[in-house]
Every structure is written in structure tokens, then in C-alpha cells.
Design an enzyme around this catalytic site. Structure first.
Site, PDB file in Angstrom:
ATOM      1  N   ASP A  14      41.259  36.132  45.128  1.00 41.06           N
ATOM      2  CA  ASP A  14      40.735  37.368  44.554  1.00 41.06           C
ATOM      3  C   ASP A  14      39.365  37.669  45.152  1.00 41.06           C
ATOM      4  O   ASP A  14      38.646  36.762  45.590  1.00 41.06           O
ATOM      5  CB  ASP A  14      40.587  37.240  43.040  1.00 41.06           C
ATOM      6  CG  ASP A  14      41.921  37.109  42.328  1.00 41.06           C
ATOM      7  OD1 ASP A  14      42.960  37.416  42.952  1.00 41.06           O
ATOM      8  OD2 ASP A  14      41.922  36.704  41.158  1.00 41.06           O
ATOM      9  N   ARG A  15      38.980  38.913  45.118  1.00 45.10           N
ATOM     10  CA  ARG A  15      37.713  39.331  45.728  1.00 45.10           C
ATOM     11  C   ARG A  15      36.537  38.487  45.245  1.00 45.10           C
ATOM     12  O   ARG A  15      35.708  38.048  46.046  1.00 45.10           O
ATOM     13  CB  ARG A  15      37.454  40.808  45.427  1.00 45.10           C
ATOM     14  CG  ARG A  15      36.148  41.320  46.013  1.00 45.10           C
ATOM     15  CD  ARG A  15      35.983  42.808  45.787  1.00 45.10           C
ATOM     16  NE  ARG A  15      34.736  43.291  46.362  1.00 45.10           N
ATOM     17  CZ  ARG A  15      34.338  44.564  46.330  1.00 45.10           C
ATOM     18  NH1 ARG A  15      35.096  45.478  45.757  1.00 45.10           N
ATOM     19  NH2 ARG A  15      33.189  44.913  46.880  1.00 45.10           N
TER      20      ARG A  15
END
Length: 285
Positions: free
Chosen positions: A134-135
Site C-alpha cells: 500500500d502507498r
């Protein structure tokens, strides 16, 4: 790309069966057989139906993959933890996206990796992200530098044989130092959040409590499946959302994004037939 293996079996074996035992997928073998590669035994080109004998070397030569022109080049840095002819292990900073999408089309790990291969003059310029984060999850991310590596490790990914461990900071305290969460996760159309649902995909998360304070705990977490947001969903489901995780009800009074890092990757290298293990510390913050 050229790779060589020394066959260690005791009986003759067809090239296809041997390569499949190493992890090569059916699709790649067919591509190589149908003009996109060559097979050499004892340095002599042979037909793909050839049998190899014990202790004979098998060399596979694959045509290089050109750059995907749709992926923009980014000269932003890559924090490379390890590199050889087949793999890049990247320490991804939290806040950097893994692959381009509608909201971010440049500066991602993929954009940076393509640019890195171009600058290195690599004949293969289409890297394949084997793991993604995830970012706002930082830590180790594995990249195959060419399609042969991607194909040969895909079986380990699909069968969940690749070890992936994370460090997570979560809210609350635990009565037990170890637990396994086995609850299916589903996606709902139009929602960014994933949910626990009976019609979801199987998801298994194992955790160990490494440190515990009055209202938070540090966990070592191992994924036995690889669902989107799996750790975040599972920890929230048992009442211990990740600190800073605004999407799943975490405490955002100090941090605006989840406190989660991929701190260990371990896999069987199909080229060297050795176990490769990589670890990284979490940021000082």
C-alpha cells in the site's frame, strides 16, 4: 537473458518437466519454444523435447523485453537493498505508490525501476513487481528484472510459499502473545475499504506481540495469504486497528497513515536453488 542450471537428478528428464520443477510456467515455456528463446544442453542448441542427463548443464536464452512506453520514466531514487541479474529488492518509503494508477502516473516504484534499468543499459527494461505494498506501507518489495524471473517465482507466490513478515503498531492490549486470524475478506463495489464477509476470499494472518504498552502494541505479523489491506482489515476486525489507519478506524491523533512496514521477505531462488532472506529495520520514527 541467459540462465544455466546443472541438472542434479539421477534419471534423464525432458527439458519442460525439469524447468517446471524449478517453477517455470507453462505460458513462458511455450513462448520460448515458439521462437522467443533457445534451449542449450552442453552449450549446443537442442529441441525443447530433448531429454537432459544427470549433471548436464541446461541453458535457457530468452529474448529481452523492451520497455513499456506507457510507463513514464522517473529519476527519483530507488533504495536498493539487494540486486543481482534477476532480482531487485527495494526498501520502499512510506508514501510512495507501488505502481501507476489513475491518481498517480509517475514517481511510483515501477516508474523508478524502469528508469533504473534504462539507465543501466539493461536489455530487459520491463520489471515485474512480485510483491506490492500500500502507498503508506513502507519496507521491502521484490522486483523481478525480467519475465523469466517473474514466471519462475509465480508458483511460490500463488502457493503462498514466500515468507512475508511485517511490523505493525496497533491500538489496545492483548491477552495472548500469539494469534491467528482466519476470516475471509471481500471487496465492495465503489468502496475503498475491504470488509470481512462470508463470500470473501480466504485470508489468514498470524501475529506475535513483541512489545506492549498501556494502550498500544508492536506486532510481528506474517501473511499466509495476500489480500489487499489484509493486515489492516484483520487487525481492525479483532478490535486492534493499526495506529494512524484512518480508513479502518485507527488512532490518527499523532499519525495520519498506518504504522506498518514490510520487514522480512524470504523465498527460494529458482536460479541458484538457495533460500534468500532479506530484512530491514523500521524507520527511527
Amino acid at each position: 537473458m541467459e540462465n544455466t542450471w546443472q541438472y542434479q537428478g539421477t534419471e534423464p528428464i525432458k527439458i519442460k518437466k525439469y524447468l517446471q520443477s524449478l517453477g517455470m510456467g507453462h505460458r513462458l515455456f511455450n513462448d520460448l519454444k515458439n521462437g522467443q528463446g533457445e534451449f542449450l544442453v552442453d552449450h549446443r542448441q537442442v529441441r525443447p523435447t530433448t531429454k537432459i542427463l544427470p549433471n548436464q548443464p541446461l541453458t535457457v536464452i530468452a529474448q529481452p523485453e523492451p520497455r513499456d512506453q506507457a510507463v513514464k520514466l522517473s529519476d527519483q531514487p530507488l533504495d536498493i537493498a539487494y540486486e543481482d541479474d534477476n532480482w531487485l529488492v527495494i526498501n520502499k518509503p512510506a508514501g510512495v505508490t507501488s505502481i501507476p494508477g489513475p491518481s498517480v502516473d509517475n514517481g511510483t516504484i515501477l516508474n523508478r525501476a524502469v528508469n533504473y534499468l534504462v539507465q543501466q543499459g539493461s536489455p530487459d527494461q520491463r520489471p515485474h513487481l512480485i510483491t506490492r505494498l500500500d502507498r503508506y506501507t513502507g519496507g521491502l518489495l521484490l522486483i523481478a528484472k525480467h519475465h523469466v524471473a517473474s514466471s519462475m517465482i509465480s508458483q511460490q507466490v500463488q502457493q503462498h510459499k514466500m515468507l512475508k513478515e511485517y511490523t505493525a503498531f496497533v491500538s489496545g492490549t492483548f491477552n495472548d502473545d500469539h494469534g491467528i486470524i482466519n476470516r475471509p475478506i471481500a471487496r465492495r463495489e465503489g468502496q475503498a475499504q475491504r470488509v470481512i464477509a462470508e463470500d470473501g476470499q480466504k485470508a489468514v494472518t498470524e501475529y506475535w506481540v513483541e512489545e506492549q504498552k498501556a494502550n498500544w502494541a508492536k506486532l510481528r505479523v506474517q501473511l499466509h495469504t495476500g489480500r489487499t489491506h489484509q493486515i489492516r482489515v484483520h487487525m481492525a476486525a479483532i478490535g486492534h486497528p493499526l495506529i494512524g489507519d484512518h480508513l479502518y478506524g485507527g488512532d490518527t491523533s499523532r499519525y495520519q497513515h498506518q504504522r506498518l512496514w514490510a520487514t522480512k521477505i524470504s523465498f527460494q531462488d529458482p536460479f541458484t536453488l538457495t533460500q534468500r532472506t532479506f530484512t530491514c529495520p523500521i524507520p527511527q520514527e
